[in-house]
Design a protein around this motif. Structure first.
Motif, short mmCIF file in Angstrom:
data_model
loop_
_atom_site.label_atom_id
_atom_site.label_comp_id
_atom_site.label_asym_id
_atom_site.label_seq_id
_atom_site.Cartn_x
_atom_site.Cartn_y
_atom_site.Cartn_z
N SER A 1 34.34 4.85 30.89
CA SER A 1 34.60 4.43 29.52
C SER A 1 33.86 3.12 29.26
CB SER A 1 36.10 4.24 29.29
OG SER A 1 36.82 5.42 29.56
N SER A 2 33.59 2.84 27.99
CA SER A 2 32.86 1.61 27.65
C SER A 2 33.68 0.38 28.05
CB SER A 2 32.58 1.57 26.14
OG SER A 2 31.73 2.61 25.77
N ASN A 3 33.05 -0.49 28.82
CA ASN A 3 33.69 -1.71 29.32
C ASN A 3 32.94 -2.90 28.71
OD1 ASN A 3 34.81 -3.83 30.76
ND2 ASN A 3 34.78 -2.76 32.71
N TYR A 4 33.21 -3.17 27.42
CA TYR A 4 32.41 -4.13 26.67
C TYR A 4 32.51 -5.55 27.22
CZ TYR A 4 32.06 -0.28 23.36
OH TYR A 4 31.82 0.94 22.78
N ALA A 5 33.66 -5.90 27.76
CA ALA A 5 33.80 -7.25 28.33
C ALA A 5 32.83 -7.44 29.49
CB ALA A 5 35.24 -7.47 28.78
N LEU A 6 32.71 -6.44 30.34
CA LEU A 6 31.79 -6.51 31.47
C LEU A 6 30.34 -6.56 31.00
CD1 LEU A 6 31.22 -6.31 34.56
CD2 LEU A 6 31.22 -3.83 34.27
N TYR A 7 29.99 -5.71 30.04
CA TYR A 7 28.61 -5.65 29.56
C TYR A 7 28.19 -6.97 28.91
CZ TYR A 7 29.90 -0.71 29.95
OH TYR A 7 30.38 0.50 30.38
N ALA A 8 29.08 -7.54 28.11
CA ALA A 8 28.76 -8.79 27.42
C ALA A 8 28.55 -9.93 28.42
CB ALA A 8 29.86 -9.15 26.44
N ASP A 9 29.37 -9.98 29.46
CA ASP A 9 29.24 -11.05 30.44
C ASP A 9 27.95 -10.91 31.25
OD1 ASP A 9 30.59 -13.39 31.84
OD2 ASP A 9 30.24 -12.05 33.54
N LEU A 10 27.64 -9.69 31.68
CA LEU A 10 26.40 -9.48 32.43
C LEU A 10 25.18 -9.74 31.55
CD1 LEU A 10 27.28 -6.31 34.55
CD2 LEU A 10 27.12 -8.68 35.32
N SER A 11 25.28 -9.37 30.27
CA SER A 11 24.19 -9.66 29.34
C SER A 11 23.96 -11.16 29.23
CB SER A 11 24.52 -9.09 27.97
OG SER A 11 23.58 -9.53 27.00
N SER A 12 25.05 -11.92 29.13
CA SER A 12 24.93 -13.38 29.04
C SER A 12 24.24 -13.95 30.27
CB SER A 12 26.32 -13.99 28.86
OG SER A 12 26.26 -15.40 28.83
N ARG A 13 24.57 -13.43 31.44
CA ARG A 13 23.94 -13.91 32.67
C ARG A 13 22.46 -13.55 32.71
NH1 ARG A 13 28.33 -13.17 37.55
NH2 ARG A 13 30.20 -13.70 36.34
N MET A 14 22.14 -12.36 32.24
CA MET A 14 20.73 -11.95 32.20
C MET A 14 19.94 -12.84 31.25
SD MET A 14 19.23 -8.26 30.98
CE MET A 14 18.12 -8.43 29.58
N MET A 15 20.51 -13.13 30.08
CA MET A 15 19.83 -13.98 29.10
C MET A 15 19.64 -15.39 29.62
SD MET A 15 19.22 -11.71 26.97
CE MET A 15 19.83 -10.11 26.43
N ASP A 16 20.59 -15.88 30.41
CA ASP A 16 20.44 -17.22 31.00
C ASP A 16 19.22 -17.28 31.91
OD1 ASP A 16 22.67 -18.15 29.71
OD2 ASP A 16 24.03 -17.89 31.42
N VAL A 17 19.00 -16.23 32.69
CA VAL A 17 17.84 -16.19 33.57
C VAL A 17 16.56 -16.13 32.74
CG1 VAL A 17 16.65 -14.89 35.38
CG2 VAL A 17 19.13 -15.07 35.41
N CYS A 18 16.58 -15.32 31.67
CA CYS A 18 15.39 -15.21 30.81
C CYS A 18 15.05 -16.54 30.14
CB CYS A 18 15.62 -14.14 29.74
SG CYS A 18 15.69 -12.45 30.36
N GLU A 19 16.06 -17.24 29.69
CA GLU A 19 15.83 -18.51 28.98
C GLU A 19 15.26 -19.58 29.89
OE1 GLU A 19 19.65 -19.18 27.30
OE2 GLU A 19 19.21 -18.07 25.45
N LEU A 20 15.49 -19.46 31.19
CA LEU A 20 14.91 -20.40 32.15
C LEU A 20 13.43 -20.13 32.40
CD1 LEU A 20 17.77 -20.61 34.83
CD2 LEU A 20 17.15 -22.34 33.13
N ALA A 21 12.95 -18.95 31.98
CA ALA A 21 11.58 -18.55 32.26
C ALA A 21 10.58 -19.17 31.28
CB ALA A 21 11.45 -17.03 32.26
#
Length: 418
Positions: A71-91
């Motif tokens: 089932s859709s686990n939006y809390a998990l997806y949003a948190d992992l997305s935030s972590r991914m974006m943090d890595v991108c913003e450091l690039a």
């Protein structure tokens, strides 16, 4: 140079992050109330399991290939997305988050000074190491070409997660292998018109005169053609402008028959829509509220809609909740098993450009709403909410295959025993 970083099958890949046992198995993620498949990992797609089909239609097929269903686990997806974006913003020094799984990066240094393939591979490895999400990275001199390069990185044979479309020859080769509807911003309706004109591929579109395309369609399509030819025409604002309408709708996990439960549900949607409204610094001049039964019910289909206009643009949840309270009496009907309801905010305007009313002052309390949003941002969604939402809600989503919220709930944090 621009880059687009895009997670591969974001929701399905996110389910595999904290569960290594399913990383080599087909994974499907379902929509609200476990209705349709909204994400299928590459393994599942190779086995013939497709996105955007009702789950009951492929349930037997999924079981036959031992697919994992979530089932859709939006809390998990949003948190992992935030972590991914943090890595991108450091690039790089300038990044623009386009969606939950996409991020544009802008680089100011010259092409000759950078090996973009090596840079893209390093960024992919960094995101995998930090977040355990597979991504594709596409580079191009414009955002539209970066989007096309990302498409090539993930779907065109010969690329392995990274594509660079800086040279004209490579750009033409990739665009000739892409359908016109694969171009960013070209939907099915526009694609059918292109097809009638003999425009089949992205390269066919890029070969047309931008001015003629602009006259036949719009300046937006003209800019798309120019960007496909390496001419920068889009800014971040053009990439994701503010929405003109905002909706919050959802079907219920269980049918609603009580008026108070319908009131609770509409109030919840009002809260969600108003939060989106304030996030883009807008106000609304009118609201539409509706509730309906299922068209497949044996009792017959029922739907009622209420439209409310305001003398001023508002972004105060209290105003919308008050409109909900008055509308419920008109929407509710005894004997109806309500299947879905929603709230839509229309006639949106920028808050600093809103027109006041000569004979009545706005009841908006900007500081109160700002405080409400700050508390919910810090302590979690709905940490503070309106009493009109109710203490006992009977319309929660059906989530029979929900995975743990590994990063946002204390009881679900993984435990490692050494």
């Amino acid at each position: 140079m621009y880059a687009l970083v895009d997670a591969v099958s974001m929701y399905a890949s996110a389910e595999k992050v904290f569960d290594p046992a399913i990383r080599n198995r087909p994974v499907l993620v379902l929509s609200n109330n476990d209705g349709c498949v909204i994400a299928a990992c590459p393994i599942a797609k190779r086995l013939g399991l497709k996105n955007f089909v009702p789950y009951f239609q492929i349930e037997k097929q999924a079981r036959a290939v031992n697919a994992v269903v979530r089932s859709s686990n939006y809390a998990l997806y949003a948190d992992l997305s935030s972590r991914m974006m943090d890595v991108c913003e450091l690039a790089c020094s300038e990044a623009h988050i386009y969606s939950i799984d996409e991020c544009f990066l802008k680089f100011d240094f010259n092409d000759a000074e950078q090996n973009w393939f090596a840079f893209g591979e390093a960024l992919r490895r960094k995101i995998w190491k930090e977040v355990r999400l597979p991504v594709g990275v596409g580079f191009g001199p414009t955002p539209t070409l970066a989007k096309a390069a990302n498409h090539a990185a993930k779907k065109v044979q010969g690329f392995n997660g990274v594509a660079v479309l800086s040279a004209a020859e490579e750009r033409n080769r990739v665009l000739s292998m892409m359908a016109a509807t694969d171009v960013w911003g070209v939907g099915k309706r526009l694609g059918r018109r292109f097809d009638d004109m003999g425009i089949k591929t992205a390269q066919d579109l890029a070969s047309h005169c931008p001015l003629n395309i602009g006259k036949q369609f719009s300046v937006v399509v003209e800019n798309t053609v120019r960007e496909l030819n390496g001419e920068l025409r889009l800014s971040w604002h053009d990439v994701r402008p503010d929405k003109k309408e905002l909706y919050s709708t959802r079907s219920f996990g269980e049918r609603i028959t009580e008026k108070e439960q319908l009131r609770y549900a509409l109030t919840m949607h009002a809260q969600i829509a108003c939060k989106k409204l304030r996030k883009q610094n807008s106000g609304t001049k009118s609201v539409v509220l509706f509730a309906a039964s299922s068209p497949h019910d044996t009792k017959g289909y029922y739907k009622e809609t209420v439209f409310k206009q305001f003398p001023f643009a508002t972004a105060d949840t209290r105003v919308i909740v008050a409109a909900v309270s008055k509308a419920v009496d008109k929407i509710y009907k005894t004997g109806v098993d309500f299947y879905k309801c929603g709230v839509g905010l229309l006639d949106l305007t920028e808050q600093f450009q809103s027109q006041g009313d000569l004979f009545s002052s706005s009841p908006d309390d900007t500081q109160l709403m700002r405080c409400l949003d700050a508390i919910n941002t810090k302590f979690g969604r709905n940490a503070l909410q309106f009493a009109a939402v109710g203490a006992e809600q009977k319309f929660h989503m059906k989530q029979a295959f929900l995975s743990p919220r590994y990063t946002t709930r204390w009881s679900d944090i993984p435990r490692i025993k050494c």
